[in-house]
Each structure stands twice: as C-alpha cells, then as structure tokens.
Design a protein around this motif. Structure first.
Motif, PDB file in Angstrom:
ATOM      1  N   VAL A 112     -55.188  37.202   7.734  1.00 47.72           N
ATOM      2  CA  VAL A 112     -54.434  38.305   7.144  1.00 47.72           C
ATOM      3  C   VAL A 112     -55.383  39.163   6.311  1.00 47.72           C
ATOM      4  CG1 VAL A 112     -52.373  38.926   5.845  1.00 47.72           C
ATOM      5  CG2 VAL A 112     -52.527  36.663   6.873  1.00 47.72           C
ATOM      6  N   ASN A 113     -55.300  40.465   6.462  1.00 47.34           N
ATOM      7  CA  ASN A 113     -56.044  41.378   5.600  1.00 47.34           C
ATOM      8  C   ASN A 113     -55.070  42.050   4.642  1.00 47.34           C
ATOM      9  OD1 ASN A 113     -57.893  41.679   8.380  1.00 47.34           O
ATOM     10  ND2 ASN A 113     -59.018  41.538   6.481  1.00 47.34           N
ATOM     11  N   ILE A 114     -55.308  41.830   3.360  1.00 50.15           N
ATOM     12  CA  ILE A 114     -54.402  42.321   2.330  1.00 50.15           C
ATOM     13  C   ILE A 114     -55.162  43.195   1.349  1.00 50.15           C
ATOM     14  CG2 ILE A 114     -52.961  41.639   0.362  1.00 50.15           C
ATOM     15  CD1 ILE A 114     -52.266  39.087   1.938  1.00 50.15           C
ATOM     16  N   LYS A 302     -59.929  47.253  13.374  1.00 52.10           N
ATOM     17  CA  LYS A 302     -59.108  48.003  14.339  1.00 52.10           C
ATOM     18  C   LYS A 302     -57.632  47.689  14.140  1.00 52.10           C
ATOM     19  CE  LYS A 302     -63.081  49.212  16.019  1.00 52.10           C
ATOM     20  NZ  LYS A 302     -63.698  50.448  15.482  1.00 52.10           N
ATOM     21  N   ASP A 303     -57.251  47.411  12.912  1.00 52.23           N
ATOM     22  CA  ASP A 303     -55.874  47.091  12.554  1.00 52.23           C
ATOM     23  C   ASP A 303     -55.633  47.589  11.135  1.00 52.23           C
ATOM     24  OD1 ASP A 303     -53.319  46.096  12.694  1.00 52.23           O
ATOM     25  OD2 ASP A 303     -53.902  44.002  13.024  1.00 52.23           O
ATOM     26  N   THR A 304     -54.374  47.627  10.743  1.00 51.80           N
ATOM     27  CA  THR A 304     -54.044  48.044   9.384  1.00 51.80           C
ATOM     28  C   THR A 304     -53.819  46.822   8.498  1.00 51.80           C
ATOM     29  OG1 THR A 304     -51.711  48.191  10.003  1.00 51.80           O
ATOM     30  CG2 THR A 304     -53.001  50.231  10.067  1.00 51.80           C
ATOM     31  N   PRO A 305     -54.197  46.896   7.230  1.00 54.45           N
ATOM     32  CA  PRO A 305     -53.914  45.785   6.326  1.00 54.45           C
ATOM     33  C   PRO A 305     -52.462  45.828   5.860  1.00 54.45           C
ATOM     34  CG  PRO A 305     -54.941  47.552   5.104  1.00 54.45           C
ATOM     35  CD  PRO A 305     -54.878  48.004   6.546  1.00 54.45           C
ATOM     36  N   ILE A 306     -52.042  44.761   5.210  1.00 53.65           N
ATOM     37  CA  ILE A 306     -50.772  44.759   4.489  1.00 53.65           C
ATOM     38  C   ILE A 306     -51.083  45.235   3.074  1.00 53.65           C
ATOM     39  CG2 ILE A 306     -48.914  43.316   3.561  1.00 53.65           C
ATOM     40  CD1 ILE A 306     -49.432  41.434   5.996  1.00 53.65           C
TER      41      ILE A 306
END
Length: 365
Positions: A112-114, A302-306
């Motif tokens: 998870v990227n937060i 290449k994704d969005t964080p929370i």
C-alpha cells in the motif's frame, strides 16, 4: 490503489467499526476527540505497520481490552489484498497478508502506498532535521524495499556501534581487542550508509523535478523553490568521515556522522526558508512537498496512493485549499474535518460523508 473496506475491533475508542469508503472523496466530520483521526491512523498502520503519531501498540488498544484487530481490504491494480493486524499488550503485533502471516513487518511495505498529511506536517520546514529525514525515509521505504532493508541494517549497526563506544568508555585499559572491532562496524556502517546517501540523492532529484511547478502555481508565479539534500558527510566518503571522527565518537560515546544526521534545505528565491522564511513561506513549501509526494508515487508506481488528510484544510487559506482539493480529485482520499462547509463553499465533489461521534460512525446521504 484504493481501500475497499476497513474493520476495527477494540482499536482506540472503537468497539467495532465496519467501513466501506468509496473510491474517491470520503469526508469524516465531527467535533474534536470523537475518533476521526483514529480511522486514518488505522489505515496508515496497514501500509507502514506503525502509527503516524509514534504511539506504542499497547496504547492503541481500547481501554480494558488485551488486544486489538485491524482488517483492511486494499485493491491494487484490480487485485485485492487483505491486511490483518493484531495489536497485543505484551507481545509483538501479528500481521497477515491474504491470511498468510508475514515474518517481518517490513514485508508489508510496498503493498500500500499512503500519503498522510496532518497540520503538524506544515511545520516540517521550520522544525528540526529529524522530521525531514523521517519524510524521506517513510516515502522511500514505501517505494523501495531495498532502501528499507539498507536503512534497517544501517540503524541496527549504528545502535550496535554506539553500545560498543559506551563499553569502550567503561574499560579502564582502553580495551584494545574490543577497539579493533570498531573497524568492522565502520566498514559495515559505511557500506549501508553510502547506499542510503545514493538513494536519497536520487530521490531529491525526483522531488525537485516535480515540486518546482507545483510551488510556482501555489505562489502565483512569485516564488521558485529548490530542495537541496545536505548529507552530513558533505561529499566525503563515509568510512573516511568515521575514521576522522573516531576520537570524538569515543569521547562522546555515540556515532557523530552519517545519514542519521542528514538534512534537507528548502531554498525559495535563493533564501533558506528554514531559517529566514516567513511562516507563510514555510507552510506553502510544506504543502508543495506533500503534493509532490503524491505525484512521485504516481510516477514511480504507475498508480495513485491513498491520501489521508487529517484536518488540514482549516490550516490553509482559500487559495491553497482550492489548489489542494483540485489536485486530489482523481485519487481516493479520506479527509477529516469538523464540518463540511468548506467543501460546500468550494463546490467540491463529495462522494461519501460520515459523521463521527464518540466512536460511532454514521454515513449520511
């Protein structure tokens, strides 16, 4: 990347809480001390294993209980991950991913990227170097498992070297055989430390590529910002710096040089705003840094964080509020506030609104 569901049992002031946030904007509002931040804290732990407040595990367990459970289902590129975390009063936390226990907490990083943004982060510029190092380390640890491993080994060796320095100081004879082991620790320390320095330099180049445009827009084109990495060794090889500082280290009984003493300098129009910037300049630079963090995660994963925003809007003027809200319209955000008026006034699209009162959360239409 999105959190699909969150379940808390005996966590902080929650007896049992089940939430299903939407994939975009989620507002949690209510008076202070009702449990809003506790929800964000639980999500943050699912990505980093630790509280953003630095709280011990035992202190997050609901009063009168012996353990607490956090369960989060995260969707990443269409693949679900269930993260379970058991906090216990008298033993280490237990963590499982997709019901498979993991041996090291570090194995959770990267799933998870937060990005967490609180009012305290607005002071990152004017506060001490440790907070700025923490920013680098937390972001790089989420993005790069090799960095996390190097940092963990480096910190372990610094602690062991410090213990050795204290032991040497207690030995009347000087302990020549014990002193010889310092060379071994220095070699290991330098090996991991140089890798950390290299990764931090690269990271700061990436931040600079992003932050300048954000900061220019935030200041209406009036200010240019540059973020400079300031390694404690000032370009000298770490092993040489350790050798040169050994006499001082023996006298002070601690390791006086290395990445654990690095800093970041923020220059606005050629002025070091850590020392000479106004409070407004410092807070604007901090906001630019956090927005850069979001963009950097997008770029590298290449994704969005929370995004977790903990009562930040009340600390910003209308222009900066607008810029922040416009910047997060396409990512999942969990936002706490005392009221929803600021969102209505900005005609900001709100997808789900939750009222938080004394550990109870109610979804509103």
């Amino acid at each position: 990347m999105k959190i699909r569901s969150l379940k808390l049992k005996d966590f902080r002031n929650y007896d049992l809480l089940k939430l299903e946030p939407c994939g975009s904007t989620n507002i949690f509002y209510g008076n202070n001390a009702q449990g809003k931040t506790n929800i964000l804290e639980a999500v943050y732990m699912c990505g980093t294993t630790k509280s953003h407040r630095g709280t011990r595990d035992r202190d997050m367990i609901r009063f009168g209980q012996d353990e607490s459970h956090i369960e989060a289902v995260i969707e990443k590129r269409g693949i679900p991950y269930q993260i379970d975390m058991h906090l216990k009063k008298n033993s280490p936390k237990g963590i499982a991913v997709n019901k498979m226990p993991i041996r090291k907490a570090s194995e959770l990083f990267g799933i998870v990227n937060i990005v967490f943004f609180s009012p305290e982060d607005l002071n990152i510029i004017k506060n001490g170097p440790s907070e700025r190092r923490r920013f680098i380390d937390l972001e790089l640890s989420q993005l790069d498992k090799v960095y996390l491993s190097n940092l963990s080994n480096y910190n372990r060796i610094v602690n062991q070297r410090n213990h050795l320095l204290k032991d040497l100081a207690r030995q009347e004879s000087g302990g020549s055989s014990l002193a010889e082991t310092l060379d071994i620790w220095d070699m290991q320390l330098a090996g991991y430390g140089e890798k950390i320095i290299k990764a931090r330099k690269k990271f700061m180049v990436q931040v600079n590529d992003i932050i300048s445009d954000i900061h220019r827009k935030l200041t209406g084109g009036l200010e240019n910002i540059e973020v400079k990495y300031e390694p404690d060794t000032k370009g000298e090889p770490l092993q040489e710096a350790l050798r040169r500082g050994r006499e001082r280290d023996l006298r002070m009984r601690s390791t006086g040089c290395g990445p654990h003493r690095d800093d970041i300098c923020f220059m606005t129009n050629g002025i070091d705003i850590r020392k000479f910037g106004s409070q407004g300049q410092q807070r604007t630079a901090a906001l630019s840094l956090k927005l850069s963090e979001i963009e950097l995660v997008r770029l590298l994963t290449k994704d969005t964080p929370i995004l977790l925003l903990d009562d930040v809007l009340s600390e910003l003027d209308k222009h900066r509020q607008n810029y922040l809200l416009d910047s997060i319209h396409d990512i999942q955000a969990l936002i706490t506030c005392t009221g929803v008026d600021e969102f209505v006034n900005h005609r900001f699209s709100i997808n789900k609104v939750f009222h938080v009162h004394q550990g109870h959360v109610t979804m509103e239409n």
